[in-house]
Design a protein around this motif. Sequence first.
Motif, PDB file in Angstrom:
ATOM      1  N   PRO A  67       0.794  -1.234   0.000  1.00  0.00           N
ATOM      2  CA  PRO A  67       0.000   0.000   0.000  1.00  0.00           C
ATOM      3  C   PRO A  67       0.826   1.284   0.000  1.00  0.00           C
ATOM      4  O   PRO A  67       0.254   2.375   0.089  1.00  0.00           O
ATOM      5  CB  PRO A  67      -0.808  -0.110   1.310  1.00  0.00           C
ATOM      6  CG  PRO A  67      -0.798  -1.550   1.674  1.00  0.00           C
ATOM      7  CD  PRO A  67       0.534  -2.046   1.208  1.00  0.00           C
ATOM      8  N   GLY A  77      -5.437   1.009   3.736  1.00  0.00           N
ATOM      9  CA  GLY A  77      -4.210   0.298   3.394  1.00  0.00           C
ATOM     10  C   GLY A  77      -3.505  -0.325   4.572  1.00  0.00           C
ATOM     11  O   GLY A  77      -2.402   0.085   4.929  1.00  0.00           O
ATOM     12  N   GLY A  88      -0.861  -4.212  -1.825  1.00  0.00           N
ATOM     13  CA  GLY A  88      -1.542  -3.005  -2.258  1.00  0.00           C
ATOM     14  C   GLY A  88      -2.582  -3.277  -3.322  1.00  0.00           C
ATOM     15  O   GLY A  88      -3.267  -2.373  -3.787  1.00  0.00           O
TER      16      GLY A  88
END
Length: 325
Positions: A194, A286, A291
């Motif tokens: 993330p 996140g 991600g």
Amino acid sequence: MGTKLKDAVVVVTGASSGIGRATVKALLHAGSTVVAVARREDALQDLADEFDGDTRRRLDIEVADVNDATALERVAAEAIGRYGRLDAWVNNAAVNQYGRFEEVPLDEWRRVVETNLFGYVNGVRAALPWFREQGHGVVVNVGSVLSKVPAPLQSAYVASKYAIRGLTESLRQETRDVKGIDFALIMPGPVDTPLFQHAANRTGKRIKPPEPTVDAARVAAAIVKNIKRPRREVPVGASTRPALLFMRLVPGMTERAAAKPMAAAHLTDEAETPTAGNVFEPVPHGISVSGGWKPARAGNPGRTLALAGAVAAATAVGLKRRNAA
């Protein structure tokens, strides 16, 4: 010298997501006791909730900002007080900022360097006195391919990663008087984490990692391996070794050839309003290892191939000129 992973006591910073979170999981799986450090208490608690029984008992969570040297000293002292030793410290916490150098806010630029570099400095200063006292300990610094290879639009991040490499090398020299103390530098290429959603962004476009990315678990495996048996520098990812080779052989050509493709590889066609991301304060989104980038980029290798082709062409030209000379 390294350390045995089973029952080792390891501090991991930046543990709330991405590489840090993956490293905590890998160490717990290996039988280590882990102190997971991050700014986001909810994300750390979410991580802790993934475990139970003996594994959960081997995980401590500590809310701390790596910019706070006193907080990290407390983390180290509490680990010593609780477990009687501290075997390894993993410096991993990092933030990023995207935008042209003259267009990004200076306070953001400075904070990226402070977090990424001084966060590592604070970590080493917290751990090193204990390592010297007990005669052993491993520091694993998570750098980047950008510790040796520059990239546009993220000058603060690149500057911090270059500095982390220099810091690691200098400290390795300073601690030669204690044979049991080791430093390892991990240098991954683009990683599916993330980090890109968290970054400050002044480009006007949504940011993504360049292709190809590697799983954060692969970087975590390299970190764990280097706690056990430290190496000086450890590239991770298919694109990392060629990039390092090109930069060593023909640095000027590589810089010029890679500049535009590297910038393009980070930018999508989607507009995004300016944001400071998590540079100053944590963001709520996140908290996972991934991600979510890989599925979105599968089957779209064009920019990666363009970058590889440009750098390869630059290398060929550079080598021809060198041989002709």
